[in-house]
Design a protein around this motif. Structure first.
Motif, mmCIF file in Angstrom:
data_model
loop_
_atom_site.group_PDB
_atom_site.id
_atom_site.type_symbol
_atom_site.label_atom_id
_atom_site.label_comp_id
_atom_site.label_asym_id
_atom_site.label_seq_id
_atom_site.Cartn_x
_atom_site.Cartn_y
_atom_site.Cartn_z
ATOM 1 N N HIS A 20 -2.665 -8.964 -0.890
ATOM 2 C CA HIS A 20 -1.583 -8.993 0.089
ATOM 3 C C HIS A 20 -1.362 -7.599 0.665
ATOM 4 O O HIS A 20 -1.104 -6.660 -0.066
ATOM 5 N N GLN A 21 -1.489 -7.471 1.950
ATOM 6 C CA GLN A 21 -1.205 -6.233 2.671
ATOM 7 C C GLN A 21 -0.287 -6.600 3.836
ATOM 8 O O GLN A 21 -0.610 -7.471 4.630
ATOM 9 N N ALA A 22 0.852 -5.953 3.900
ATOM 10 C CA ALA A 22 1.760 -6.181 5.028
ATOM 11 C C ALA A 22 1.101 -5.641 6.294
ATOM 12 O O ALA A 22 0.308 -4.702 6.228
ATOM 13 N N PRO A 23 1.419 -6.249 7.432
ATOM 14 C CA PRO A 23 0.793 -5.768 8.666
ATOM 15 C C PRO A 23 1.234 -4.336 8.984
ATOM 16 O O PRO A 23 2.344 -3.932 8.685
ATOM 17 N N GLY A 24 0.352 -3.603 9.562
ATOM 18 C CA GLY A 24 0.656 -2.232 9.939
ATOM 19 C C GLY A 24 -0.599 -1.400 9.949
ATOM 20 O O GLY A 24 -1.497 -1.619 9.136
ATOM 21 N N GLU A 25 -0.670 -0.463 10.873
ATOM 22 C CA GLU A 25 -1.863 0.360 11.010
ATOM 23 C C GLU A 25 -1.684 1.758 10.448
ATOM 24 O O GLU A 25 -2.618 2.553 10.472
ATOM 25 N N THR A 26 -0.485 2.080 9.931
ATOM 26 C CA THR A 26 -0.237 3.443 9.476
ATOM 27 C C THR A 26 -0.085 3.547 7.969
ATOM 28 O O THR A 26 0.201 4.623 7.461
ATOM 29 N N TRP A 27 -0.262 2.441 7.224
ATOM 30 C CA TRP A 27 -0.121 2.502 5.773
ATOM 31 C C TRP A 27 -0.893 1.385 5.092
ATOM 32 O O TRP A 27 -1.233 0.383 5.720
ATOM 33 N N ARG A 28 -1.184 1.582 3.813
ATOM 34 C CA ARG A 28 -1.836 0.586 2.963
ATOM 35 C C ARG A 28 -1.182 0.615 1.596
ATOM 36 O O ARG A 28 -0.693 1.656 1.149
ATOM 37 N N VAL A 29 -1.213 -0.512 0.916
ATOM 38 C CA VAL A 29 -0.709 -0.597 -0.453
ATOM 39 C C VAL A 29 -1.906 -0.640 -1.400
ATOM 40 O O VAL A 29 -2.817 -1.447 -1.219
ATOM 41 N N LEU A 30 -1.892 0.251 -2.403
ATOM 42 C CA LEU A 30 -2.897 0.269 -3.451
ATOM 43 C C LEU A 30 -2.164 0.217 -4.786
ATOM 44 O O LEU A 30 -0.935 0.295 -4.826
ATOM 45 N N THR A 31 -2.903 0.087 -5.868
ATOM 46 C CA THR A 31 -2.313 0.161 -7.207
ATOM 47 C C THR A 31 -3.082 1.201 -8.002
ATOM 48 O O THR A 31 -4.300 1.341 -7.854
ATOM 49 N N ASP A 32 -2.351 1.946 -8.835
ATOM 50 C CA ASP A 32 -3.030 2.913 -9.693
ATOM 51 C C ASP A 32 -3.661 2.172 -10.867
ATOM 52 O O ASP A 32 -3.486 0.954 -11.014
#
Length: 123
Positions: free
Chosen positions: A100-112
């Motif tokens: 799951h990634q929210a829409p947007g071109e300036t950020w991404r969600v990752l997990t450590d």
């Protein structure tokens, strides 16, 4: 004037403090704290900001985006390279990328490697 607080440290719970500190040290370039040990490791930025990693028995990683195990907090890191390059570098270090990634071109969600969500941003 009202009292002013300055952020000095952030501490994350995890199953393996040394491993998580190594991931963030490679990702950020922060310096290892000299008094790190098996139960608590830390990294320090040149301006004194400290990120700590403490061992927690029966650690359960946060789940995202469903919040079955709440994330409670997440970190955001401004990256100097492009998002694709930063993502590839962090995945090679052991980060994960949730489906799951929210829409947007300036950020991404990752997990450590311990499952904590964090964002990489370009602004």
């Amino acid at each position: 004037m009202s009292p002013r607080m300055e952020l000095a440290a952030i501490t994350l719970d995890c199953p393996d403090p040394q491993a998580l500190a190594a991931f963030y040290q490679q990702a950020t370039g922060f310096e290892p704290h000299p008094k790190s040990d098996a139960d608590f490791a830390g990294l320090t930025r040149a301006d004194g900001l400290f990120i700590g990693f403490q061992r927690v028995a029966d650690y359960r990683p946060p789940s995202w985006p469903d919040q079955v195990v709440p994330q409670q907090l997440h970190l955001c890191f401004k990256v100097t390279e492009g998002l694709d390059e930063a993502e590839a570098r962090l995945l090679a270090l052991g980060a994960g990328k949730p489906d799951h990634q929210a829409p947007g071109e300036t950020w991404r969600v990752l997990t450590d490697p311990a499952g904590h969500p964090f964002c990489i941003v370009t602004r």
